[in-house]
Design an enzyme around this catalytic site. Structure first.
Site, PDB file in Angstrom:
ATOM      1  N   GLY A   1       0.808  -1.220   0.000  1.00 16.76           N
ATOM      2  CA  GLY A   1       0.000   0.000   0.000  1.00 16.76           C
ATOM      3  C   GLY A   1       0.835   1.262   0.000  1.00 16.76           C
TER       4      GLY A   1
ATOM      5  NE  ARG B   1       9.938 -18.671   5.866  1.00 14.34           N
ATOM      6  CZ  ARG B   1       9.671 -17.391   5.755  1.00 14.34           C
ATOM      7  NH1 ARG B   1       8.442 -16.991   5.489  1.00 14.34           N
ATOM      8  NH2 ARG B   1      10.612 -16.500   5.910  1.00 14.34           N
TER       9      ARG B   1
ATOM     10  NE  ARG C   1       5.709 -15.099   2.577  1.00 11.68           N
ATOM     11  CZ  ARG C   1       6.798 -14.876   3.313  1.00 11.68           C
ATOM     12  NH1 ARG C   1       7.986 -14.736   2.748  1.00 11.68           N
ATOM     13  NH2 ARG C   1       6.703 -14.791   4.623  1.00 11.68           N
TER      14      ARG C   1
END
Lengths: 257, 637
Positions: free
Chosen positions: B45, B330, B435
């Site tokens: 943003g 991960r 991710r």
């Protein structure tokens, strides 16, 4: 352990405030200070009372949201630690703690321990940046930066904008905050083009926000949770002085543009 | 609802360039006539608001914090990936693309990921130009390190505070635009609903968190960059204020929600210490570069770590995955930690922890090197636990950290509501089912600096938008609904606090829709979440009023949305009868306990359409195609 808290309660900016006494019972040493306040608040709600408002977000000591005075010390007794990272093992059974918001004309209280710090944003907006339009940058390795400069810039850039420096300063000066940004950008080759304009505009904004002057007391450095060194204030003063003397007319023209 | 991904045709290497050329442009003089709303001021943003302001659009940017600089991107520690190949170690855009698609367990859109890898290179340049103090070599050039799951050193970093420095770069650019009058900032303002007129996003309804005032804001396009929904778990590494309200309300107005069950459990967090715990703290996984993970070989071994001799330690990652060792991705590292703790070999008071040991690195490299690399992380660990990691191994345990799911977007980052764009963690686009480390910062900045400035212009130039103001009946109606929602929460006056509901909800989701899931548990969880939601709406105690600063009220609205999203997560996890990335269904695993994908039946994006409060959502499928990276079982052995 059990603690007695005296907390500044103020319903809104325009209302008068007062200290209120609360008992915090069965506090675990592994709790963070804010978790202790969470527990106090849960009890206040259960008792039909208004919980204590305090600002917080990441609770990892990096967002800069939290902070209040504990027994007159910004962020409390542990050096280099924000209130959210302060753990109750730093206190002992029976301690009496006085919690108050940051006190400064430029930081009006919004509610209880929460203050308005938007003056800091306006100081950054006045010049705390390097103008680099998105897309216009040269390759990242086009300009080598000596490691020492880069490290020093990073030391200054670590500022989290919490406002403890202002709260601790008897003059409510924002010199450590503004000096940190002026140093961070002024130490890098990329920051040279706007260096003088930056110092002049940021310092002018600090004044406009009614922060006090710096008189080299050093309380700010002592409470800074990121150990921003006083040297940043010296760098700011040097940049400001140099810019004020040198080619004042040209800078003024630039400002009016 | 029809899903059109608008992925360009032709070779992937030229796809983004071709797409950009095909996009319509807004004349420079006309840009200021367009009003754009950006919700959220983090990497996505903040970068978007600053870049759109520079281009000349009229931008309004909103954040719930007191300043845009506090967005949770600030807490990212480890680094940001870029395919610069400055290390001459074989990296390339194609390799970053390949690693990301593979790391995401083949559940991401190839063309999006390729663009991300391309943009990564410009991001570093942009950030250096802004004065981000990345780590450097003595010669003055940029330093790199390797980071979880990568075999090349492509991660750029600023000590353990990379997110902070990148965010401050974007924030400073944003403040410059605020000063220039191109962006108006609304801090301490929360978006509570989206206004859709004639099928297009035309504005938002907000609540001023200081005065309680409900306000309407009109725009020609709305950009959501409000981050992930990890706080549905209550205990997470997210900031306390991070929430799903903006994306969830947009979902209820017609934006499809994609892959909600794809959540990431980060392997290296500080373990939970008590019931009062309010959040979990991440220890950057860069620590895995120099730390070795182990547990005792024997169950229930209560000796201190120094009393356990080398031969009685199980370095289980090095044993199970010899080629990646402690650097496995991960999801793999988290599941392996859970497995050894489930066997009863976990360490610490609760038995839910494993050791991350630096003794060998300190011997090999010296304490000063370790201090330079991780000093601030070690300090943070000591502040929280009271233990010194230079002398005794850290104790770590997995915790929820990131959500790959989010609002469905097409290649241009537009949701299923025309004019509603979604950036960063709030969308689902680039990470598939898992991710890779140092890729979140990359995606936020890629979306904000280098995608939305083009795709927004294309939307505005190709659509004729009617003139709208806040007097429109749609604005009036949604504002009234928001007002009613606030009053409803305040009027319940029940017995339980907001936090007690949130904690209980989080426990259900963690137990049944966390690191391992199964059909029976998920069905049970859906029932429990519904019951608890019902109790919330009849028994929550929200003190105070709606017309001033009320943190309990803010929290109540967010928790109300987490209930609904939590249920959708379980439903999505139940529907996906396979294991992939962070989504591990116990029924679907290989003999060695690794995730077993089902490409034949589940190689798609699950996009859920909201159908009303008491109607089940409708599932739409966007099939995924892999022309470049051929799906294979991920192996890190």
């Amino acid at each position: 352990m059990n603690l007695t808290l005296h907390v500044w309660r103020q319903a809104k900016a325009s209302a008068p405030g007062r200290m209120e006494r609360y008992e915090a019972k069965d506090v675990s040493p592994d709790m963070s200070f804010l978790e202790m306040l969470d527990v106090v608040n849960e009890k206040l709600i259960a008792d039909g009372k208004t919980p204590i408002t305090f600002e917080h977000d990441c609770r990892e000591g990096i967002c800069g949201s939290c902070g209040f005075m504990i027994n007159g010390v910004a962020h409390g007794p542990k050096s280099g630690t924000t209130v959210c990272q302060l753990h109750m093992r730093s206190f002992k059974d029976g301690d009496e703690l006085y919690l108050e918001p940051w006190r400064a004309k430029a930081f009006p209280v919004l509610k209880d321990l929460m203050v308005d710090r938007n003056a800091f944003d306006r100081i950054i907006a006045a010049g705390g940046y390097i103008t680099a339009r998105t897309g216009s940058a040269p390759d990242g390795n086009a300009i080598p930066v000596p490691k020492a400069s880069s490290d020093q810039a990073m030391d200054a850039a670590a500022c989290i904008g919490c406002g403890a420096c202002v709260a601790a300063c008897p003059n409510a000066s924002a010199a450590l905050f503004s000096g940190a940004k002026i140093s961070h950008l002024g130490l890098l080759p990329q920051g040279q083009a706007e260096r003088e304009r930056r110092a002049l505009r940021m310092v002018a904004q600090v004044k406009a926000e009614q922060f006090g002057n710096c008189t080299n007391i050093g309380e700010c450095e002592a409470v800074c949770p990121k150990h921003i060194p006083l040297a940043v204030i010296a760098r700011m003063n040097r940049d400001y002085l140099k810019a004020s003397w040198k080619d004042r007319g040209a800078v003024k023209q630039d400002e009016s543009a | 609802m029809k899903l059109d991904s608008r992925v360009p045709s032709g070779p992937i290497e030229q796809a983004w360039e071709k797409a950009r050329f095909d996009m319509k442009l807004v004349n420079p003089a006309n840009k200021r006539k367009f009003n754009v709303i950006v919700v959220g001021s983090g990497l996505g943003g903040g970068a978007a608001a600053a870049s759109l302001g520079e281009l000349g659009y009229n931008v309004k940017c909103f954040c719930f914090q007191d300043s845009p600089r506090r967005a949770h991107s600030i807490a990212a520690q480890g680094g940001i990936n870029a395919a610069k190949n400055y290390q001459n170690d074989g990296d390339s855009i194609y390799r970053l693309f390949y690693d990301t698609v593979k790391g995401g367990d083949f559940r991401a859109r190839e063309y999006n990921v390729y663009r991300l890898a391309q943009n990564s290179v410009s991001i570093i340049d942009q950030c250096v130009a802004q004065g981000v103090p990345f780590a450097r070599e003595y010669g003055g050039l940029l330093a790199n390190r390797s980071f979880g799951g990568a075999q090349v050193s492509r991660t750029f970093y600023a000590r353990g505070q990379t997110g902070q420095q990148l965010l401050l770069g974007a924030y400073q650019a944003l403040e410059a635009q605020i000063d220039a009058g191109r962006v108006t900032m609304y801090p301490r303002t929360e978006m509570l609903d989206l206004v859709v007129i004639d099928g297009k996003a035309r504005g938002i309804i907000t609540r001023n968190l200081v005065t309680g005032k409900i306000e309407s804001h009109v725009a020609d396009a709305v950009i959501l960059a409000t981050g992930g929904y990890g706080n549905v778990f209550y205990l997470s590494t997210n900031a306390k204020g991070s929430n799903c309200t903006a994306i969830w309300r947009a979902h209820k107005r017609g934006a499809a929600f994609a892959n909600p069950c794809f959540t990431q459990i980060h392997p290296t967090c500080i373990p939970v210490s008590g019931d009062y715990q309010s959040k979990l703290t991440l220890m950057s996984e860069s620590l895995r570069n120099d730390g070795r993970i182990w547990v005792p070989k024997e169950k229930g071994d209560k000796r201190t770590p120094s009393q356990i001799p080398e031969g009685e330690r199980d370095y289980y990652l090095e044993r199970r995955y010899p080629s990646f060792g402690n650097l496995v991705p991960r999801d793999v590292a988290s599941r392996a930690a859970k497995a050894v703790c489930d066997e009863g070999r976990g360490v610490g008071e609760t038995g839910l922890g494993v050791y991350l040991d630096f003794a060998e690195s300190i011997r090999r490299l010296g304490r000063s090197t370790i201090e330079e690399r991780y000093g601030n992380l070690f300090e943070m660990y000591e502040r929280i636990t009271g233990e010194n990691p230079y002398e005794t191994p850290m104790r770590i345990y997995p915790a929820i950290h990131y959500t790959m799911g989010g609002l469905w977007v097409d290649y241009q980052l537009m949701s299923t509501i025309p004019g509603l764009f979604v950036l960063g963690e709030a969308n689902f686009s680039d990470h598939g089912a898992n991710r890779l480390g140092a890729s979140a910062l990359m995606q936020g900045l890629s979306d904000g600096y280098f995608v939305i400035p083009y795709t927004l212009g294309n939307y505005l130039a190709s659509n004729k938008l009617s003139k709208v103001d806040t007097g429109a009946p749609e604005f009036q109606a949604v504002a009234a609904e928001v007002e009613q929602g606030v009053q409803k929460l305040l009027s319940i006056k029940g017995k339980r606090t907001v936090a007690s509901f949130h904690r209980e909800l989080g426990k259900i989701i963690w137990d049944y829709c966390g690191m391992a899931r199964n059909a029976e548990g998920l069905k049970h969880a859906i029932g429990r979440v519904r019951e608890l939601r019902h109790e919330f709406w009849t028994n929550v105690n929200v003190p105070g009023s709606g017309d001033d600063l009320n943190q309990q009220l803010e929290g109540a609205g967010r928790v109300a949305d987490f209930f609904e999203l939590g249920e959708l997560m379980c439903l999505d996890a139940l529907e996906r009868n396979e294991s992939c990335g962070g989504h591990f269904r116990e029924e679907y695993q290989t003999d060695e306990g690794e995730a077993l994908r089902d490409d034949e039946n589940f190689q798609y994006v699950a996009a859920w359409e909201y159908k009303g409060p008491d109607t089940p959502p409708e599932l739409h499928k966007e099939p995924l195609e892999f022309e470049y990276v051929h799906p294979a079982q991920r192996s890190y052995k």
